[in-house]
Write a protein that holds these residues in place. Structure first.
Motif, PDB file in Angstrom:
ATOM      1  N   GLU A 168       0.707  -1.228   0.030  1.00 52.78           N
ATOM      2  CA  GLU A 168      -0.026  -0.129   0.060  1.00 52.78           C
ATOM      3  C   GLU A 168       0.929   1.133  -0.183  1.00 52.78           C
ATOM      4  O   GLU A 168       0.283   2.364  -0.834  1.00 52.78           O
ATOM      5  N   LEU A 169       1.710   1.242   0.831  1.00 52.37           N
ATOM      6  CA  LEU A 169       2.913   2.243   0.649  1.00 52.37           C
ATOM      7  C   LEU A 169       3.609   2.580  -0.599  1.00 52.37           C
ATOM      8  O   LEU A 169       3.767   3.548  -1.022  1.00 52.37           O
ATOM      9  N   TYR A 170       3.879   1.455  -1.229  1.00 53.16           N
ATOM     10  CA  TYR A 170       4.378   1.483  -2.747  1.00 53.16           C
ATOM     11  C   TYR A 170       3.325   1.978  -3.590  1.00 53.16           C
ATOM     12  O   TYR A 170       3.928   2.899  -4.704  1.00 53.16           O
ATOM     13  N   LYS A 171       2.053   1.609  -3.458  1.00 53.07           N
ATOM     14  CA  LYS A 171       1.002   2.186  -4.337  1.00 53.07           C
ATOM     15  C   LYS A 171       0.896   3.439  -4.246  1.00 53.07           C
ATOM     16  O   LYS A 171       0.787   4.233  -4.982  1.00 53.07           O
ATOM     17  N   GLN A 172       0.810   4.030  -3.003  1.00 52.79           N
ATOM     18  CA  GLN A 172       0.736   5.450  -2.756  1.00 52.79           C
ATOM     19  C   GLN A 172       1.859   6.156  -3.141  1.00 52.79           C
ATOM     20  O   GLN A 172       1.815   7.363  -3.866  1.00 52.79           O
ATOM     21  N   THR A 173       3.168   5.869  -3.154  1.00 52.00           N
ATOM     22  CA  THR A 173       4.407   6.297  -3.593  1.00 52.00           C
ATOM     23  C   THR A 173       4.583   6.262  -5.188  1.00 52.00           C
ATOM     24  O   THR A 173       5.065   7.305  -5.940  1.00 52.00           O
ATOM     25  N   TYR A 174       4.268   5.250  -5.795  1.00 50.39           N
ATOM     26  CA  TYR A 174       4.356   4.975  -7.182  1.00 50.39           C
ATOM     27  C   TYR A 174       2.777   4.653  -7.796  1.00 50.39           C
ATOM     28  O   TYR A 174       2.812   3.286  -7.997  1.00 50.39           O
ATOM     29  N   PRO A 175       2.138   5.539  -7.832  1.00 49.96           N
ATOM     30  CA  PRO A 175       0.585   4.968  -8.181  1.00 49.96           C
ATOM     31  C   PRO A 175       0.535   4.166  -9.601  1.00 49.96           C
ATOM     32  O   PRO A 175      -0.407   3.709 -10.038  1.00 49.96           O
ATOM     33  N   ARG A 176       1.261   4.689 -10.537  1.00 51.17           N
ATOM     34  CA  ARG A 176       1.281   4.093 -11.841  1.00 51.17           C
ATOM     35  C   ARG A 176       2.171   2.590 -12.116  1.00 51.17           C
ATOM     36  O   ARG A 176       1.926   1.985 -13.078  1.00 51.17           O
ATOM     37  N   ASP A 177       2.707   2.142 -10.922  1.00 51.47           N
ATOM     38  CA  ASP A 177       3.233   0.846 -10.962  1.00 51.47           C
ATOM     39  C   ASP A 177       2.204  -0.238 -10.714  1.00 51.47           C
ATOM     40  O   ASP A 177       1.751  -0.371  -9.658  1.00 51.47           O
ATOM     41  N   THR A 178       1.990  -0.972 -11.931  1.00 49.21           N
ATOM     42  CA  THR A 178       0.954  -2.034 -11.684  1.00 49.21           C
ATOM     43  C   THR A 178       1.244  -3.321 -10.816  1.00 49.21           C
ATOM     44  O   THR A 178       0.558  -3.950 -10.390  1.00 49.21           O
ATOM     45  N   ALA A 179       2.635  -3.491 -10.554  1.00 45.09           N
ATOM     46  CA  ALA A 179       2.871  -4.416  -9.673  1.00 45.09           C
ATOM     47  C   ALA A 179       2.206  -4.499  -8.180  1.00 45.09           C
ATOM     48  O   ALA A 179       1.772  -5.492  -7.869  1.00 45.09           O
ATOM     49  N   THR A 180       1.948  -3.106  -7.758  1.00 45.35           N
ATOM     50  CA  THR A 180       1.174  -3.298  -6.631  1.00 45.35           C
ATOM     51  C   THR A 180      -0.223  -3.574  -6.480  1.00 45.35           C
ATOM     52  O   THR A 180      -0.727  -4.510  -5.625  1.00 45.35           O
ATOM     53  N   ARG A 181      -1.048  -3.494  -7.875  1.00 52.11           N
ATOM     54  CA  ARG A 181      -2.489  -4.028  -7.700  1.00 52.11           C
ATOM     55  C   ARG A 181      -2.296  -5.478  -7.736  1.00 52.11           C
ATOM     56  O   ARG A 181      -3.115  -5.911  -7.005  1.00 52.11           O
ATOM     57  N   SER A 182      -1.620  -6.048  -8.500  1.00 49.78           N
ATOM     58  CA  SER A 182      -1.693  -7.666  -8.665  1.00 49.78           C
ATOM     59  C   SER A 182      -1.469  -8.114  -7.320  1.00 49.78           C
ATOM     60  O   SER A 182      -2.082  -9.446  -6.995  1.00 49.78           O
ATOM     61  N   ASN A 183      -0.340  -7.639  -6.661  1.00 44.64           N
ATOM     62  CA  ASN A 183      -0.073  -8.384  -5.466  1.00 44.64           C
ATOM     63  C   ASN A 183      -1.064  -8.107  -4.440  1.00 44.64           C
ATOM     64  O   ASN A 183      -1.532  -8.786  -3.407  1.00 44.64           O
ATOM     65  N   LEU A 184      -1.717  -6.681  -4.507  1.00 47.46           N
ATOM     66  CA  LEU A 184      -2.599  -6.500  -3.380  1.00 47.46           C
ATOM     67  C   LEU A 184      -3.956  -7.353  -3.614  1.00 47.46           C
ATOM     68  O   LEU A 184      -4.426  -7.697  -2.680  1.00 47.46           O
ATOM     69  N   ARG A 185      -4.242  -7.636  -4.826  1.00 54.73           N
ATOM     70  CA  ARG A 185      -5.364  -8.379  -5.058  1.00 54.73           C
ATOM     71  C   ARG A 185      -5.262  -9.730  -4.577  1.00 54.73           C
ATOM     72  O   ARG A 185      -6.076 -10.188  -4.032  1.00 54.73           O
ATOM     73  N   PHE A 186      -3.984 -10.269  -4.586  1.00 54.23           N
ATOM     74  CA  PHE A 186      -3.808 -11.628  -4.208  1.00 54.23           C
ATOM     75  C   PHE A 186      -3.797 -11.573  -2.726  1.00 54.23           C
ATOM     76  O   PHE A 186      -4.251 -12.529  -1.985  1.00 54.23           O
TER      77      PHE A 186
END
Length: 239
Positions: free
Chosen positions: A52-70
């Motif tokens: 979530e910190l990574y997603k907030q810091t780099y909102p366009r990085d798709t790696a965050t969404r796939s891992n958070l979904r899991f």
């Protein structure tokens, strides 16, 4: 890359080394390394916090969404899993794992028609990945759709990696119905194929899955022998 290849012992070795060296990487790389490390050792809360910190810091990085979904699916927060899965699909409309993730999120909420729609969209775009067909197979099992099950098995034939996956799922289904002879035949085919592909972890997983089926149906002696054989091939977490 060893994760993708299913080589868990080597994956684990390099994961630990990366974590040890994380402070020598960029901020983005450090977050990625830490998030994956916590995720893979089973510290789910810490992994979600880091992603979530990574997603907030780099909102366009798709790696965050796939891992958070899991991860949200693991903790039973299926609405958040779907939200991240759909965001991933929006940001990565040409990547198979985004379709796979969104479809699995829909499936976990019991929304099978929407899951199938996502998977068929992937196929219509020419995204013909193994996991897309795995997902269609699993949904077809739930719906007792024999025609679709057969279609996915036929698609996998002659494609070694795909066939290895399908053999594993097919043997598990046979075992769940008490068809131990058929389950064993399918497992043996998976073991032989894994050996041809030099996939030790996949070979061990097939042996371990076979041992679990035998144990569940009271064949304890054979189960012990197959479990020992699995450990003789690989001592990764999958076996």
């Amino acid at each position: 890359m060893y994760e993708v290849l299913g080589e868990e012992e080597l994956r684990d070795r390099y994961r630990v080394k990366a974590f040890e060296l994380r402070n020598r990487a960029s901020e983005r790389e450090r977050l990625y390394i830490e998030a994956h490390f916590y995720q893979d050792i089973g510290d789910i809360d810490k992994a979600i916090q880091t992603w979530e910190l990574y997603k907030q810091t780099y909102p366009r990085d798709t790696a965050t969404r796939s891992n958070l979904r899991f991860l949200y699916a693991i903790v039973g927060q299926f609405d958040k899993a779907l939200q991240n899965g759909l965001e991933d699909l929006r940001l990565s409309p040409n990547k198979f794992f985004a379709y796979d993730g969104a479809a699995r999120a829909y499936t976990q909420l019991g929304r099978l028609e929407e899951a199938k729609k996502v998977l068929k969209e992937a196929l219509a775009k020419g995204i013909d990945a193994v996991r897309i067909h795995d997902d269609l197979y699993l949904i077809a099992l739930t719906e007792v759709d024999q025609a679709t099950i057969k279609q996915q098995i036929e698609w996998a034939r002659g494609k070694p990696e795909a066939e290895l996956d399908m053999l594993g799922m097919d043997s598990a289904v046979a075992a769940s119905h008490g068809q131990l002879r058929r389950a064993r035949e399918l497992s043996q085919r998976a073991i032989e194929l894994a050996r041809q592909l030099k996939r030790k972890d996949a070979e061990a997983s097939s042996l371990a899955r076979q041992a679990m089926a035998e144990a569940q149906w009271g064949q304890s002696r054979q189960a012990e022998a197959d479990a020992a054989a699995a450990l003789g091939v690989s001592r990764s977490s999958s076996s």
